[in-house]
Design an enzyme around this catalytic site. Structure first.
Site, PDB file in Angstrom:
ATOM      1  N   MET A  30       0.853  -1.198   0.000  1.00 22.76           N
ATOM      2  CA  MET A  30       0.000   0.000   0.000  1.00 22.76           C
ATOM      3  C   MET A  30       0.892   1.252   0.000  1.00 22.76           C
ATOM      4  O   MET A  30       0.452   2.328   0.404  1.00 22.76           O
ATOM      5  CB  MET A  30      -0.934  -0.005   1.207  1.00 22.76           C
ATOM      6  N   SER A  32       4.141   3.880   0.937  1.00 19.35           N
ATOM      7  CA  SER A  32       4.874   4.311   2.141  1.00 19.35           C
ATOM      8  C   SER A  32       5.923   3.271   2.502  1.00 19.35           C
ATOM      9  O   SER A  32       5.963   2.744   3.617  1.00 19.35           O
ATOM     10  CB  SER A  32       3.931   4.483   3.333  1.00 19.35           C
ATOM     11  N   LEU A  33       6.734   2.973   1.522  1.00 17.14           N
ATOM     12  CA  LEU A  33       7.628   1.828   1.627  1.00 17.14           C
ATOM     13  C   LEU A  33       8.708   2.031   2.686  1.00 17.14           C
ATOM     14  O   LEU A  33       9.203   3.134   2.886  1.00 17.14           O
ATOM     15  CB  LEU A  33       8.290   1.591   0.262  1.00 17.14           C
ATOM     16  N   ASP A  35      12.044  -0.421   4.881  1.00 16.58           N
ATOM     17  CA  ASP A  35      13.012  -1.497   4.608  1.00 16.58           C
ATOM     18  C   ASP A  35      12.389  -2.887   4.620  1.00 16.58           C
ATOM     19  O   ASP A  35      12.935  -3.809   4.011  1.00 16.58           O
ATOM     20  CB  ASP A  35      14.172  -1.440   5.610  1.00 16.58           C
ATOM     21  N   GLY A  36      11.269  -3.033   5.328  1.00 20.57           N
ATOM     22  CA  GLY A  36      10.576  -4.330   5.319  1.00 20.57           C
ATOM     23  C   GLY A  36      10.093  -4.648   3.909  1.00 20.57           C
ATOM     24  O   GLY A  36      10.280  -5.757   3.401  1.00 20.57           O
ATOM     25  N   HIS A  37       9.480  -3.651   3.245  1.00 18.06           N
ATOM     26  CA  HIS A  37       9.046  -3.856   1.860  1.00 18.06           C
ATOM     27  C   HIS A  37      10.256  -4.099   0.955  1.00 18.06           C
ATOM     28  O   HIS A  37      10.231  -4.956   0.073  1.00 18.06           O
ATOM     29  CB  HIS A  37       8.321  -2.616   1.321  1.00 18.06           C
ATOM     30  N   VAL A 176      11.189  -7.301   9.673  1.00 18.99           N
ATOM     31  CA  VAL A 176      12.391  -6.454   9.733  1.00 18.99           C
ATOM     32  C   VAL A 176      12.175  -5.449  10.867  1.00 18.99           C
ATOM     33  O   VAL A 176      11.125  -4.810  10.940  1.00 18.99           O
ATOM     34  CB  VAL A 176      12.615  -5.716   8.390  1.00 18.99           C
ATOM     35  N   SER A 185       6.891  -0.552  10.192  1.00 18.97           N
ATOM     36  CA  SER A 185       5.504  -0.430   9.750  1.00 18.97           C
ATOM     37  C   SER A 185       5.303   0.990   9.245  1.00 18.97           C
ATOM     38  O   SER A 185       5.880   1.933   9.798  1.00 18.97           O
ATOM     39  CB  SER A 185       4.563  -0.676  10.933  1.00 18.97           C
TER      40      SER A 185
HETATM   41  O1  PAF Z   1       0.014  -5.767   3.626  1.00 19.31           O
HETATM   42  C1  PAF Z   1      -0.434  -4.852   2.920  1.00 19.31           C
HETATM   43  O2  PAF Z   1       0.194  -3.814   2.722  1.00 19.31           O
HETATM   44  C2  PAF Z   1      -1.829  -5.007   2.319  1.00 19.31           C
HETATM   45  O3  PAF Z   1      -2.700  -5.644   3.198  1.00 19.31           O
HETATM   46  C3  PAF Z   1      -1.836  -5.678   0.942  1.00 19.31           C
HETATM   47  C4  PAF Z   1      -1.355  -7.118   1.034  1.00 19.31           C
HETATM   48  C5  PAF Z   1      -0.944  -4.909  -0.008  1.00 19.31           C
HETATM   49  C6  PAF Z   1      -3.253  -5.699   0.375  1.00 19.31           C
HETATM   50  O4  PAF Z   1      -3.768  -4.411   0.213  1.00 19.31           O
END
Ligand code: PAF
Length: 281
Positions: A30, A32-33, A35-37, A176, A185
């Protein structure tokens, strides 16, 4: 890197990649990335030929009183980060692309979706599984990566993929943590410095409970109590739930055995934080 806004364009790109017998690694987000992403993205880079990241703040997974409108949106910053990681495509559709007008279709994994987060946020997981299903249908990834921080989401998505024979391989990567051990988060940005300091007690509590099991504690209630005492010692923290559950079915365990998850949702002020540890005996 290309930014794709339309469902049909993303579908065509995926068709071409798959026709060339190349694999697609997918990271749904969603935005707002953090380091976990990026850890998920890096793993997908290693494991697949082409990496697609979706950035879509999914209205269907927010309740009427939740922070859909305030949820941080930082597309330019996010795309810069993804360019630096060598991502091939960002899929970032508008809500009406994903949810066209007219009667809607939803996907729901029963039982698992009403526990824990689902009990506190009715309808949340129906929104998650519906959007993940749509994204998997559009992107058709070989491999999709999710984070263990949202442990219940990972269990539910796995169940959906299995139940619907979707064939996408699922990869769940470890939480992370920041230098102060708080799980990364997007919502951490909402914490005041005092709340942030107190938030460390969530991790400390979970790990104190795990240490208790390692030292021989076998009473599930005592394990949960060991975590709760540490968390509740912080005045700004309020436990929404803290439970020791079975790692597959997410039901409270009658005995400390097998693969379990100690899962917590804790408010720090008005910010809701999730964290968990795996405990295996
Ligand atoms: O974990 C998230 O950021 C969301 O729940 C996801 C998996 C992208 C679905 O909108």
């Amino acid at each position: 890197m290309e930014i794709i806004r339309k469902v049909h364009s993303m579908g065509e790109i995926s068709s071409q990649i798959l026709a060339a017998r190349r694999t697609i690694g997918f990271v749904p987000t969603m935005g707002s990335l953090h380091d976990g992403h990026l850890a998920l993205v890096r793993r997908m880079k290693q494991l697949s030929d082409v990496v697609v990241v979706s950035i879509f703040v999914n209205p269907a997974q927010f309740g009427p009183d939740e922070d859909y409108r305030e949820y941080p949106r930082q597309l330019t910053r996010d795309t810069d980060l993804l360019i630096a990681e060598g991502v091939d495509y960002v899929f970032s559709p508008e809500p009406d692309e994903i949810y066209p007008e007219g009667p809607a279709t939803y996907v729901e994994v029963e039982d698992l979706s009403t526990r824990l987060e689902g009990a506190s946020r009715p309808g949340h997981f129906r929104g998650v599984t519906t959007v993940v299903m749509k994204l998997l249908q559009i992107v058709r990834p070989t491999l999709a990566a999710f984070g263990q921080k949202d442990a219940q989401q990972a269990v539910i998505v796995r169940r959906m993929i299995d139940n619907l024979f979707l064939g996408t391989e699922l990869l769940i990567l470890p939480i992370v943590r920041d230098e102060d051990d708080v799980a990364l988060s997007s919502r951490n940005a909402n914490l005041s410095s005092g709340e942030r300091r107190s938030a460390r007690a969530i991790y400390r509590g979970l790990f104190a409970a795990r240490a208790a099991v390692e030292a021989g504690e076998r009473d599930p209630e005592a394990v949960v109590r060991a975590a709760r005492e540490v968390v509740e010692a912080e005045e700004v923290l309020r436990v929404d739930y803290l439970e020791l559950v079975d790692g597959e079915l997410l039901r409270p365990v009658p005995a400390v055995e097998g693969r379990m998850l100690l899962v917590a949702a804790v408010y720090a002020g008005s910010t809701r934080l999730l964290d968990n540890v795996e405990i295996s005996v």
